[in-house]
Design a protein around this motif. Structure first.
Motif: not given
Length: 326
Positions: A230-235
């Protein structure tokens, strides 16, 4: 001479050990006979203690079934299966336990914390500068091949757009099944413009997006965001200063989305001056936590390929590197 199947009262009805560890069942399954005497029906000749000793008869083996659908009788002492009607179904293999949420073909990534990526040397590129589809071998830390990757696009795109070219890359396992697909759209990045930043989509299995690698704008440092579906930044992934690395390994540090200490790394390994100058066959190493989500491990593999194209790929027929990393 005694009758077939007769057991002398002087002979105790206990099992007699036979060759191979098999103990004969007691009478009335078997019986004792005399030397030279034919065994009764359903038995075959056993072994005696000597030429003048009684001979122990053994039950004859059961012949295999003659009719379709009949279940074979077991050998001595085995359980008897009930008869079934109709043809006997083929045995079904026991299901293999697969961790929940792991895309098919990526199960092995749950067991490792490091992969090595080696680009194959293309002789046509090395001698005449004609750009061909990049091919890679993905190995574990012991050098065993676990996946293979190959770029897919057309000749005009490769040789006219150089390192900026769009592509689809298929990653297959050792059984030639496609398990990961990388999709890179064309982005004109002739300058470090915020509107021309590079991006890569990672699918596993093909058709199911599991994450993105998105370039972040910075005037000096190459930076990337590792994102979920969902294009959420993880790293975050951060490389060294563009002007400060030459003739050595180039490390891109992996950190949490809020920064902090490195939790992994993508390293472009120095392969020697001649190979670096005359070919673009690069070697990479990826390190990540063992317990990292297997989907993010696959996305990091995609990030490695994107980094290779942006910073270490030759530009069309100019036979030169795209950046100062050489």
């Amino acid at each position: 001479m005694s009758a077939p199947g007769y057991q002398s009262p002087n002979q105790p009805p206990y099992p007699m050990p036979q060759p191979g560890g098999y103990s004969m069942p007691p009478y009335p399954v078997g019986g004792y006979g005399e030397p030279g005497q034919a065994p009764p029906a359903g038995f075959h000749m056993g072994y005696g203690q000597g030429p003048d000793q009684p001979i122990m008869y053994q039950p004859a083996p059961v012949s295999p079934p003659q009719h379709p659908g009949q279940v074979p009788m077991p050998a001595y002492g085995g359980p008897v299966a009930p008869p079934v009607s109709g043809p006997v179904a083929a045995p079904v293999a026991a299901p293999v336990a697969v961790p929940v949420g792991v895309p098919p073909g990526l199960e092995y990534l749950t067991q490792i914390d490091q992969v090595l990526i080696h680009q194959k040397v293309e002789l046509l590129e090395a001698f005449i500068g004609f750009e061909t589809n990049n091919q890679y071998e993905i190995k574990n830390s012991m050098g065993q091949k676990i996946y293979k990757a190959k770029e897919k696009n057309d000749c005009c795109t490769r040789n006219c757009c150089g390192s900026l070219r769009s592509f689809d890359m298929k990653i297959k396992d050792n059984m030639d099944r496609e398990v990961i697909r990388l999709i890179r759209p064309f982005r004109c990045a002739t300058c470090w413009c915020p509107c021309c930043l590079q991006e890569l989509e990672v699918q596993a299995p093909p058709g199911t997006t599991i994450g993105y690698v998105s370039q972040d704008w910075h005037p000096c440092y190459p930076k990337f965001s590792i994102q979920g579906p969902n294009r959420e930044t993880v790293m975050k992934l951060e490389g060294p200063c563009l002007a400060c690395n030459c003739c050595g390994d180039v490390n891109f540090e992996l950190r949490g989305k809020d920064g902090g200490k490195p939790i992994g790394r993508i390293s472009k390994q120095w392969t020697g001056l001649l190979k670096e100058v005359f070919t673009d066959a690069d070697n990479f190493g990826i390190q990540f936590p063992l317990d990292m989500d297997v989907k993010m491990k696959a996305v990091l593999m995609g990030a490695c390929f994107l980094i290779d194209f942006i910073f270490f790929e030759k530009v069309g027929d100019t036979n030169q590197r795209n950046t100062v990393f050489s």
